[in-house]
Design an enzyme around this catalytic site. Structure first.
Site, PDB file in Angstrom:
ATOM      1  N   GLU A 150      -2.941   0.828   3.348  1.00 59.85           N
ATOM      2  CA  GLU A 150      -2.782   2.051   2.544  1.00 59.85           C
ATOM      3  C   GLU A 150      -2.067   3.134   3.353  1.00 59.85           C
ATOM      4  O   GLU A 150      -1.241   3.870   2.829  1.00 59.85           O
ATOM      5  CB  GLU A 150      -4.122   2.562   2.032  1.00 59.85           C
ATOM      6  CG  GLU A 150      -4.962   1.539   1.246  1.00 59.85           C
ATOM      7  CD  GLU A 150      -4.206   0.807   0.144  1.00 59.85           C
ATOM      8  OE1 GLU A 150      -3.251   1.369  -0.418  1.00 59.85           O
ATOM      9  OE2 GLU A 150      -4.576  -0.359  -0.146  1.00 59.85           O
TER      10      GLU A 150
ATOM     11  N   HIS B 246       1.674   2.517   3.429  1.00 61.22           N
ATOM     12  CA  HIS B 246       2.336   2.851   2.164  1.00 61.22           C
ATOM     13  C   HIS B 246       2.945   4.248   2.185  1.00 61.22           C
ATOM     14  O   HIS B 246       3.835   4.544   1.399  1.00 61.22           O
ATOM     15  CB  HIS B 246       1.345   2.782   1.002  1.00 61.22           C
ATOM     16  CG  HIS B 246       1.304   1.463   0.297  1.00 61.22           C
ATOM     17  ND1 HIS B 246       2.431   0.766  -0.054  1.00 61.22           N
ATOM     18  CD2 HIS B 246       0.258   0.722  -0.156  1.00 61.22           C
ATOM     19  CE1 HIS B 246       2.078  -0.353  -0.680  1.00 61.22           C
ATOM     20  NE2 HIS B 246       0.780  -0.405  -0.742  1.00 61.22           N
TER      21      HIS B 246
ATOM     22  N   MET C  52      -6.318   2.530  -2.898  1.00 62.16           N
ATOM     23  CA  MET C  52      -5.119   3.106  -3.497  1.00 62.16           C
ATOM     24  C   MET C  52      -4.536   4.166  -2.577  1.00 62.16           C
ATOM     25  O   MET C  52      -5.233   5.041  -2.095  1.00 62.16           O
ATOM     26  CB  MET C  52      -5.489   3.692  -4.868  1.00 62.16           C
ATOM     27  CG  MET C  52      -4.338   4.328  -5.596  1.00 62.16           C
ATOM     28  SD  MET C  52      -3.027   3.129  -5.969  1.00 62.16           S
ATOM     29  CE  MET C  52      -1.598   4.194  -5.889  1.00 62.16           C
ATOM     30  N   GLU C  53      -3.210   4.060  -2.388  1.00 62.11           N
ATOM     31  CA  GLU C  53      -2.512   4.847  -1.367  1.00 62.11           C
ATOM     32  C   GLU C  53      -2.084   6.241  -1.811  1.00 62.11           C
ATOM     33  O   GLU C  53      -1.131   6.790  -1.241  1.00 62.11           O
ATOM     34  CB  GLU C  53      -1.269   4.073  -0.932  1.00 62.11           C
ATOM     35  CG  GLU C  53      -0.160   3.953  -2.017  1.00 62.11           C
ATOM     36  CD  GLU C  53      -0.159   2.641  -2.784  1.00 62.11           C
ATOM     37  OE1 GLU C  53      -1.227   2.002  -2.861  1.00 62.11           O
ATOM     38  OE2 GLU C  53       0.907   2.253  -3.317  1.00 62.11           O
ATOM     39  N   ASN C  54      -2.746   6.859  -2.804  1.00 59.67           N
ATOM     40  CA  ASN C  54      -2.345   8.193  -3.274  1.00 59.67           C
ATOM     41  C   ASN C  54      -1.952   9.099  -2.104  1.00 59.67           C
ATOM     42  O   ASN C  54      -2.631   9.138  -1.088  1.00 59.67           O
ATOM     43  CB  ASN C  54      -3.512   8.861  -4.000  1.00 59.67           C
ATOM     44  CG  ASN C  54      -4.239   7.915  -4.915  1.00 59.67           C
ATOM     45  OD1 ASN C  54      -3.669   7.392  -5.845  1.00 59.67           O
ATOM     46  ND2 ASN C  54      -5.506   7.642  -4.604  1.00 59.67           N
TER      47      ASN C  54
HETATM   48 ZN   LIG Z   1      -0.493  -1.920  -1.518  1.00 56.66          ZN
END
Ligand SMILES: [Zn+2]
Length: 852
Positions: free
Chosen positions: A299, A302, A264-266
């Site tokens: 990621e 992103h 997840m690219e938080n």
């Molecule tokens: Zn993605």
């Protein structure tokens, strides 16, 4: 049931409020965690009287509007909404609420992976942490303070830059993080734990220093170096290719074991499934190393395509995912072999997306409606979405594409936008009208292109017909607009014509002049469009031997093999001209990874997709027979190739060594169908002597499917060596669940009792139950035992983690194409699942679509 409510793209409304800033304080503890959430609101729509916040399973402690504590006459909390009545035009809301991360098995919101507190908020997890306008078009500036026991949780992380640390007297400490970039709540992240780490730095093109950290469980630090190297390569690549630099002082990655997705690219704090971070030669296969490189890049990319420019609503998911997958595919192609990368991308598209696109759960890359958004993180939105961006790239050309992405970043930085905004930038900068192209966003199913050729008096005519099937609701769909790369070859394989045609009508005709003899057509080169090509009597043999386009060469070998296998499935004898052609491939002097792909026979799944009524047994029979025949025919050549490329002491991760391993393992696998003691000995030796995990896994797989006694010995050895390495144990479970040997289901049932197995950890469930559901031979067993088992698991797992359960439910997607016996057996189980009254909306949505 309000929970099963379907949401529609056409109902989109702009938010009525904006949140100027958010201050969050987390007091983390073992039995309960307290969240204090202070937000400054401004009304956008003056007519809106009430503020409606999203909120799931939260225990409200206090609620303040400016300086007034509200009692329950001023707010309503029901149906996942906290509504605050009669709010002024600008105001402050402060909420204190309790959450219980240690009991959160859905792995959405704030939860515990082992001893680590972590978060997953995309798409709608944040509403499980604190009440909020939990939608991507509400972007705000976040300041986050995390407080926890200092000894148990020495590492406290959130998004942005680290501002302040403090210790208190009671053994607790706190850290404050400030993220200066506006972001939607789905990009919020928090981590607390006793973690090991490695650090490095990157100097951006404009000279800014960025601190890089990768965190993991203590003891795993040495497995993080490949991920770190990949991160630095990604940062450099995005500067070179797209002119995009990183924008914070720090970039953190944390690896956790319990995670629903890949990563997840938080913003500034990526949280990863540990499978996409941790690797060393002893525990990771070559495919794992490649996977880490591409997911780390994905990621990171992103940060611009997703975070700084985000989606207006979740129907736009492909805006960030299609584009970012395309970017990570190009990155991998640049760093490794471009021809191999392209074939691998297409293979995975066909195995996963084409199957989806032919099923009742098919949907456009921009869906029109959903019940659970979690169900739309699909191969269609991601992989087909990437093919759509690739077509834009082909239509525009490299130079215009770069101008267009520059314009996209300039125009929409800091905003939440739509796929139309993206196409506007592509069109505006290039001057190419893309209106007709938009259909790719709104229609489903894989289009077919029927190809006919005519040759007369030097004129070569290419006659094309687009066949587009109906949408899932029965409505008619229109012909597409796309680029079609093609060439016409002479008898020596020289390109006489090489062009990108633009296809836009149902019927298209192209005439080429000046040929003495009929040229050979090389079509959909590089897989320039995600379509199915049906050509009347193409010369596969010629293209296999002479086409310089490596994709078409590969494709022709696959199609020749497919035609051979399909004839065998009809009871015909083996086509000896194919066997001869296969011998030609064995002699080719080419990149070894590419050669390994050329030698691969079509997968069971690709053959299944071509059947009118699916029956796996005849596919397995034909494939086994052809493999045996090839192995017998070329035994000596295959053995020589094996010996030439087998270096048991090699564990280097580079193109040459990985190519050698993939070729010799392909060859060994083919030889193993001979069931000869000599090959079993060779395999045993490879298992014992090889240092690389790829070699050992292939050897285990061959033994498992060949010699039960030897398999037993090797698996016991493997288990003893790796039982404490969860990531390696995933391979152990997957190998056993994918086995072709008798009694797989019984063994899978027993393996659930193994002390290493845990039904709460998605990786393990995917390895054991997921692999079994893709084991066509036993999942589709004619006694219905496979369906019964997987259905039971879906129901059980649904009560732990709905997202994981609906992932498993995908195994039933081919229901409507199965033969009568299997269909009836499947139907019984599907109805059984639907009869559960506590069924999640995730599983309900998938199963009800399948059975409709
Ligand atoms: Zn993605």
């Amino acid at each position: 049931m309000s929970e099963m409510k379907e949401r529609f793209l056409k109902d989109y409304k702009k938010p009525a409020f904006e949140i100027e800033n958010v201050e969050l304080v987390f007091e983390l503890d073992e039995d309960m965690s307290l969240v204090t959430n202070s937000m400054n609101f401004k009304k956008i729509d003056a007519n809106e009287k009430n503020l409606e916040l999203d909120s799931i399973d939260l225990e409200l402690v206090e609620l303040w509007l400016n300086d007034l504590q509200l009692d329950d006459t001023r707010y309503i909390y029901k149906d996942e909404k906290l509504t605050i009545l009669n709010v002024p035009s600008s105001f402050k809301i402060k909420i204190k609420n309790k959450i219980y991360p240690q009991n959160n098995t859905e792995l959405e919101g704030l939860y515990k992976s082992g001893d680590i507190f972590c978060t997953q908020n995309e798409p709608e997890g944040f509403r499980r942490i604190t009440p909020y306008l939990d939608r991507p078009d509400v972007m705000s500036v976040f300041t986050t303070t995390v407080i926890a026991d200092k000894e148990k949780y020495p590492v406290l992380l959130s998004n942005g830059n680290k501002m302040q640390c403090h210790d208190s007297f009671d053994g607790r400490h706190g850290v404050t993080w400030v993220d200066p970039h506006k972001k939607p709540s789905y990009l919020f992240a928090l981590v607390a734990g006793d973690l090991g780490s490695i650090s490095d730095e990157y100097i951006t093109a404009s000279g800014e220093r960025v601190e890089l950290n990768i965190y993991c469980d203590l003891g795993n630090e040495s497995k993080c170096y490949h991920a770190m190297q990949s991160l630095k390569e990604s940062m450099f690549w995005d500067e070179q290719k797209y002119g995009r630099e990183y924008d914070l002082e720090i970039y953190n990655i944390v690896a956790v074991d319990s995670f629903n997705m890949g990563a997840m690219e938080n913003k500034g704090l990526n949280i990863f499934n540990s499978a996409y971070v941790l690797a060393d030669a002893d525990t990771a296969s070559d495919a794992n190393f490649m996977g880490i490189q591409s997911v780390i890049a994905h990621e990171y990319f992103h940060n611009w395509t997703g975070n700084r420019i985000t989606c207006r609503d979740w129907f736009q998911l492909t805006l960030k995912e299609g584009l970012t997958v395309f970017r990570d595919q190009c990155f991998s192609a640049d760093l490794n072999s471009a021809e191999v990368q392209r074939i691998e991308d297409v293979k995975s598209l066909r195995e996963r997306q084409f199957v989806e696109d032919a099923s009742p759960t098919r949907h456009p890359i921009q869906p029109k409606s959903y019940i659970s958004m979690n169900n739309f993180y699909t191969a269609t939105v991601y992989e087909k979405g990437a093919e759509v961006i690739r077509m834009v790239h082909t239509l525009l050309g490299e130079e215009n594409y770069r101008k267009a992405t520059d314009l996209y970043f300039e125009s929409f930085d800091g905003q939440a936008v739509t796929t139309d905004d993206f196409l506007w930038a592509m069109s505006k900068a290039s001057g190419i009208n893309l209106d007709a192209f938009k259909l790719w966003y709104h229609q489903s199913s894989t289009p077919t292109l029927e190809v006919k050729e005519e040759f007369e008096a030097g004129h070569y005519t290419l006659k094309l017909k687009q066949v587009v099937s109906d949408a899932v609701d029965g409505s008619k769909q229109l012909p597409y607009f796309y680029p079609l790369k093609m060439a016409l070859l002479d008898a020596k394989g020289e390109e006489k014509v090489s062009k990108i045609l633009t296809i836009s009508n149902e019927y298209e005709e192209f005439v080429f002049e000046g040929f003495d003899t009929k040229p050979i057509l090389s079509i959909n080169r590089d897989f320039s469009a995600p379509i199915i090509v049906e050509q009347e009597s193409p010369d596969f043999l010629f293209l296999m031997k002479h086409d310089k386009n490596s994709f078409v060469q590969y494709e022709s070998a696959q199609k020749f093999a497919t035609a051979t296998l399909e004839a065998m499935m009809q009871g015909e004898a083996i086509d000896e001209s194919f066997v001869e052609a296969y011998g030609h491939l064995l002699d080719l002097e080419r990149d070894l990874s590419y050669k390994a792909l050329l030698l691969e026979l079509p997968t069971v799944s690709s053959l299944m997709q071509r059947q009118k009524e699916v029956d796996f047994e005849i596919i397995y029979d034909a494939k086994e027979k052809l493999e045996k025949h090839l192995a017998r025919e070329f035994q000596e050549k295959l053995l020589a190739l094996y010996n030439e490329h087998h270096y048991p002491k090699s564990e280097t991760i580079d193109a040459l060594n990985m190519g050698q391993r993939s070729l010799k393992n392909r060859v060994l696998k083919l030889l193993s169908t001979l069931e000869s003691p000599k090959i079993v000995e060779l395999t045993k030796k490879q298992y014992k002597e090889s240092l690389s995990m790829s070699d050992r896994v292939v050897a285990l797989d061959i033994l498992e499917n060949g010699d039960a006694k030897e398999a037993q010995v090797a698996f016991v050895d493997f288990y003893e060596k790796y039982k404490d390495e969860t990531l390696v144990m995933n391979k152990y479970f997957a190998l056993l669940a994918s086995s072709m040997r008798e009694g797989v289901l019984q063994r899978v049932e027993l393996l659930q009792e193994d002390e290493v197995y845990d039904a709460k950890v998605p990786n393990l469930v995917r390895s054991l139950i997921g692999s079994f559901s893709r084991n066509y031979k036993y999942f589709h067993a004619k006694d219905g035992s496979g369906y019964k088992f997987v259905a039971k698991k879906i129901i059980e797992i649904d009560s732990i983690n709905a997202q994981m359960a609906s992932g498993l439910a995908g195994a039933f997607k081919i229901y409507n194409r199965m033969n009568k016996t299997n269909k009836e057996l499947m139907q019984r189980e599907l109805e059984n699942i639907l009869s559960v009254d506590t069924l999640s909306k995730n599983v309900y949505e998938i199963i009800s679509k399948i059975i409709k």
